[in-house]
Design an enzyme around this catalytic site. Structure first.
Site, mmCIF file in Angstrom:
data_model
loop_
_atom_site.group_PDB
_atom_site.id
_atom_site.type_symbol
_atom_site.label_atom_id
_atom_site.label_comp_id
_atom_site.label_asym_id
_atom_site.label_seq_id
_atom_site.Cartn_x
_atom_site.Cartn_y
_atom_site.Cartn_z
ATOM 1 N N GLU A 479 64.615 51.268 70.989
ATOM 2 C CA GLU A 479 64.921 52.163 69.858
ATOM 3 C C GLU A 479 66.071 53.093 70.204
ATOM 4 O O GLU A 479 66.944 53.358 69.364
ATOM 5 C CB GLU A 479 63.685 52.960 69.466
ATOM 6 C CG GLU A 479 63.917 54.049 68.439
ATOM 7 C CD GLU A 479 64.475 53.571 67.096
ATOM 8 O OE1 GLU A 479 64.541 52.343 66.872
ATOM 9 O OE2 GLU A 479 64.885 54.443 66.284
ATOM 10 N N LYS A 483 69.525 53.434 67.932
ATOM 11 C CA LYS A 483 70.016 54.716 67.395
ATOM 12 C C LYS A 483 71.484 54.914 67.759
ATOM 13 O O LYS A 483 72.305 55.280 66.929
ATOM 14 C CB LYS A 483 69.173 55.879 67.940
ATOM 15 C CG LYS A 483 67.830 56.019 67.303
ATOM 16 C CD LYS A 483 67.839 56.691 65.946
ATOM 17 C CE LYS A 483 67.784 55.826 64.733
ATOM 18 N NZ LYS A 483 66.956 54.676 64.626
HETATM 19 C C1 AGP Z 1 66.573 52.187 61.528
HETATM 20 O O1 AGP Z 1 67.329 53.315 61.943
HETATM 21 C C2 AGP Z 1 67.387 51.277 60.626
HETATM 22 N N1 AGP Z 1 67.875 52.002 59.511
HETATM 23 C C3 AGP Z 1 66.674 49.976 60.282
HETATM 24 O O2 AGP Z 1 66.555 49.265 61.496
HETATM 25 C C4 AGP Z 1 65.264 50.087 59.666
HETATM 26 O O3 AGP Z 1 64.367 50.576 60.624
HETATM 27 C C5 AGP Z 1 64.814 48.671 59.240
HETATM 28 O O4 AGP Z 1 65.723 48.181 58.280
HETATM 29 C C6 AGP Z 1 63.395 48.653 58.655
HETATM 30 O O5 AGP Z 1 63.354 49.459 57.505
HETATM 31 P P1 AGP Z 1 61.909 49.856 56.903
HETATM 32 O O6 AGP Z 1 61.217 50.665 57.953
HETATM 33 O O7 AGP Z 1 62.200 50.648 55.659
HETATM 34 O O8 AGP Z 1 61.155 48.584 56.615
#
Ligand code: AGP
Length: 606
Positions: A479, A483
Site C-alpha cells: 500500500e 500511495k
Molecule cells: C487507491 O488509492 C486507489 N484510488 C484505487 O486503488 C482504489 O483503492 C481501487 O480502485 C478500489 O476502489 P474501491 O475501494 O472503491 O473498490
C-alpha cells in the site's frame, strides 16, 4: 459526512437554507431536507438524491415560507438513502424537528426504550431517537429539553433543533462534530463548516464539545450542559470558499489523512459495547460453518485485505486467501457454502469487484461486504454488510477508506475468533483493549513524525523506490508503494524483504532508496538483515519502526515511527507516515494530488 445549516432572521429562510446546503455538497451526500417554522407550525420537505431535487420540490423554497429553519445533507450511515431516512426528522407530536451530523452510538438502546414508551419510529436512522427524546423531555422549556436530551446521547453530533413552541429560536448543540455559528445583523446562522456561512458573514464563533447555542434574530447565547452562559470569542474568517471546503488543508487528501483517527473511531466505537463486539446484523450462527475465507478487492482495498489476512489467520486459525477481483472473476473459483467471501470496497461500485462477487455468490459463497457507501452495489449484493464510517472520501487516493477497512477487518477477526473459540478470554480482553486504542494509535502516528516533509524532500527526487517488509509489514509495503506511485508518479514497488535476494536485489544501488518496514517483532531481525544487505549495495534506507526501537537506527539513514502496539493491528498506524510521505513528495513535485492523472475515484468499468 452529513452537513447541517440553520437560519433565523427577517429573510425567507428556505432559499438561504438551500443555498447553504449547496455550499456543503462537496462533503458528499445522498439525500437532503429542510424544516421551516410557519405560523407556529413546522413545514418539512426532504428528498433522496440531489439538492436540486429539493429545490425543484419546494420551488426554490417558495413552497416552504417562514423566516426560521434548519437544513441537512445526509451521508447515510444507518439506514439506506431514502426520503423517509432523510433529515429533518419530526417528533410524533410534530412539535420538534431535528437535523444531525455524526453517529449516535447508543441509538439502539434508546430506540428500544422510546418504543417501549409508545413513541413511533418512521425511519431506520440513529438520528430519529433525538427528536423523540425531545418530545419525551419537553415540559414547556425547550432549552431544558435540549440539554436533557443531549445528556442521553453517546457518540458524535452537531445538532440543529427547532420547536413550534419557540417560533423565534433555533437551538444547536455540538459533540465531536464541527458546528460554527455565523453572526449577522438582525439574523444568525449555523453550519457544519464555514463554506455555508462565508457568503453571508465572516464573523463566526466555534462551538466546542459539550456546548449549546440558542439563536434568535437579535443574537446568540452559548451555554453549557448546566445551562450556564459561556462567553465565546468572535473570529473573522479570512478563508476563501475553496480553502474552507478543505477545512484549511491544502488538499482533500491531507484533510482525509488527518480525519483518520475520527473515522476509525466512528467505525469501531458503535461496534464495541461493554466488553463485547457487535457486528451489526452479523450473528455467530452466520459464521459457525465457515471453514475458509476469501478476501477480494482491487487496489488499496486489496492491500487492506492483504494486511487483514494476517490478523484473521492468526486469531481464527482459518485459511484466508486474498485475491485480486480482476483475477478472481475469471479464475473459475472454487466456492461453496463453507466459504466466506469478504468483499472490500470504498466506493462499492468497482466493476471488477462486483463481477467477482457475483461469480462467487453464484457458486455458493456466503458474502460479507465491508464498504463505505451506504446502499452501493457491493453493499446491496452482500448477505451481510459492515459499513466503514469514514464519511465521503473526495481524494482519488484512498487513506481513511483503507484504514477504516482495516479497522473492520480487525473487529471481524476478533469476533470470529470468539465464535470459533480460538482465543482465550484473557487474550480476547487484551486484544479488545488494543482495538479500543486504535484511534489513538493512528493519532500518535500522525503526531510523531514532524520530519516527514524534510524526508520527502530528501527522497522525493528518486526515479524509483522500493518498499520492503515481511508478513504484515509486507502488506503495508504494498500500500505504501501504491500511495507514492499514484500521486507522485514515481515508480515504486512493494516487495517481500526475504524475496529480494532471489533476483530483484540486482536493481539495488545508490539510486534506489529503500523504505524498510519493521513493525513486526516476529520477523524484525530478518528485515534488519535485509536492510543491511541493501545498504551494502549503496542504497539509502528510510526505516519505519516502533518508537524507541533502536535496532534499525544503527542501520537506517532515516527513521519514521509508529507507536508501540499489537503487531497484528500495526498496519493501521504504520501506513500513516507513508501516506504523509507520499503526500509531501507529490506536493514537492507539483503533482495534482487530489486528482492524479489517468485515475478515477471509482473504477466502474472493466
Ligand atoms: C487507491 O488509492 C486507489 N484510488 C484505487 O486503488 C482504489 O483503492 C481501487 O480502485 C478500489 O476502489 P474501491 O475501494 O472503491 O473498490
Amino acid at each position: 459526512m452529513c452537513g447541517i445549516v440553520g437560519y433565523v432572521g427577517a429573510q425567507a429562510a428556505a432559499p438561504l437554507l438551500l443555498e447553504g446546503l449547496l455550499k456543503l455538497e462537496y462533503r458528499g451526500y445522498d439525500s437532503a431536507g429542510i424544516a421551516v417554522m410557519n405560523d407556529g407550525q413546522l413545514l418539512v420537505s426532504k428528498v433522496k438524491g440531489r439538492i436540486a431535487n429539493l429545490c425543484e420540490k419546494t420551488e426554490g423554497g417558495r413552497q416552504v415560507p417562514g423566516t426560521i429553519g434548519i437544513g441537512h445533507t445526509r451521508w447515510a450511515t444507518h439506514g439506506a438513502p431514502t426520503d423517509v431516512n432523510a433529515h429533518p426528522h419530526l417528533s410524533n407530536d410534530g412539535r420538534f424537528a431535528v437535523v444531525h451530523n455524526g453517529i449516535i452510538e447508543n441509538y439502539l438502546a434508546l430506540r428500544e426504550e422510546l418504543t417501549a414508551k409508545g413513541f413511533h419510529f418512521e425511519s431506520d436512522t440513529d438520528t430519529e431517537v433525538i427528536v423523540h427524546l425531545l418530545e419525551r423531555y419537553y415540559a414547556g422549556d425547550v432549552k431544558a429539553a435540549v440539554i436533557k436530551t443531549v445528556s442521553r446521547l453517546q457518540g458524535s453530533y452537531a445538532l440543529g433543533v427547532v420547536c413550534a413552541d419557540a417560533p423565534n429560536t433555533v437551538f444547536a448543540a455540538r459533540e465531536a462534530s464541527p458546528l460554527i455559528i455565523g453572526l449577522g445583523s438582525g439574523e444568525q446562522y449555523f453550519a457544519s463548516d464555514v463554506t455555508a456561512l462565508v457568503p453571508y458573514t465572516r464573523s463566526v464563533l466555534y462551538l466546542d464539545d459539550g456546548e449549546f447555542a440558542a439563536l434568535t434574530a437579535n443574537g446568540v447565547t452559548v451555554f453549557n450542559g448546566a445551562g450556564q452562559t459561556v462567553d465565546k470569542p468572535l473570529q473573522h474568517i479570512a478563508w476563501d470558499i475553496q480553502a474552507a471546503e478543505k477545512d484549511g488543508f491544502d488538499h482533500f487528501m491531507l484533510k482525509e489523512i488527518f480525519e483518520q483517527p475520527a473515522a476509525v473511531r466512528a467505525t469501531i466505537a458503535p461496534r464495541m459495547r461493554g466488553r463485547a463486539i457487535c457486528l451489526d446484523d452479523v450473528r455467530a450462527d452466520d459464521l459457525k460453518n465457515i471453514r475458509r475465507i476469501v478476501i477480494t478487492a482491487c487496489g488499496s482495498a486489496y492491500y487492506a485485505g492483504c494486511a487483514g489476512k494476517y490478523a484473521i489467520e492468526a486469531l481464527c486459525r482459518l485459511p484466508v486467501q486474498v485475491e485480486l477481483a480482476s483475477e478472481l472473476r475469471y479464475s473459475d473459483p472454487l466456492m461453496d457454502e463453507q466459504t466466506l467471501l469478504i468483499v472490500l470496497s470504498q466506493s462499492g461500485e468497482t466493476a471488477d469487484t462486483i463481477a467477482a462477487m457475483k461469480e462467487c455468490k453464484a457458486r455458493g459463497a456466503k458474502t460479507l461486504s465491508i464498504v463505505n457507501v451506504v446502499g452501493s452495489t457491493v453493499a446491496t449484493l452482500a448477505d451481510h454488510v459492515l459499513y466503514t464510517h469514514a464519511g465521503p472520501e473526495i481524494a482519488v487516493a484512498t487513506t481513511k477508506g483503507y484504514t477504516t477497512q482495516l479497522a473492520v477487518l480487525y473487529l471481524f477477526a476478533l469476533y470470529m475468533a470468539q465464535v470459533q473459540g480460538t482465543v482465550s478470554g484473557e487474550e480476547f480482553n487484551r486484544l479488545f483493549g488494543e482495538l479500543e486504542q486504535l484511534p489513538h494509535r493512528v493519532q500518535n502516528a500522525l503526531d510523531m513524525n514532524p520530519g516527514t516533509e524534510r524526508l520527502a524532500r530528501k527522497y522525493g527526487g528518486a526515479s524509483s523506490v522500493f518498499f520492503i517488509g515481511r508478513n504484515t509489514d509486507y502488506a503495508v509495503a504494498l500500500e505504501g508503494a501504491l500511495k507514492l506511485k499514484e500521486i507522485s508518479y514515481i515508480h515504486a514497488e512493494g516487495y517481500a524483504a526475504g524475496e529480494l535476494k532471489h533476483g530483484t536485489i540486482a536493481l539495488i544501488d545508490e539510486h534506489q532508496p529503500v523504505i524498510a518496514l519493521c513493525c513486526n517483532g516476529a520477523v524484525a531481525d530478518k528485515t534488519v538483515s535485509n536492510a543491511v544487505e541493501v545498504k551494502a549495495r549503496g542504497a539509502e534506507v528510510l526505516a519505519v519502526t516502533f518508537k524507541g526501537d533502536t535496532t534499525l537506527a544503527a542501520v537506517a539513514d532515516d527513521m519514521l515511527f509508529v507507536p508501540h502496539m499489537e503487531p497484528l493491528f500495526a498496519p493501521i498506524a504504520e501506513i500513516v507516515p507513508l501516506q504523509l510521505f507520499a503526500y509531501y513528495v507529490a506536493r514537492e513535485n507539483g503533482c495534482d494530488i487530489d486528482k492524479p492523472k489517468n485515475l478515477a475515484k471509482s473504477v466502474t468499468v472493466e
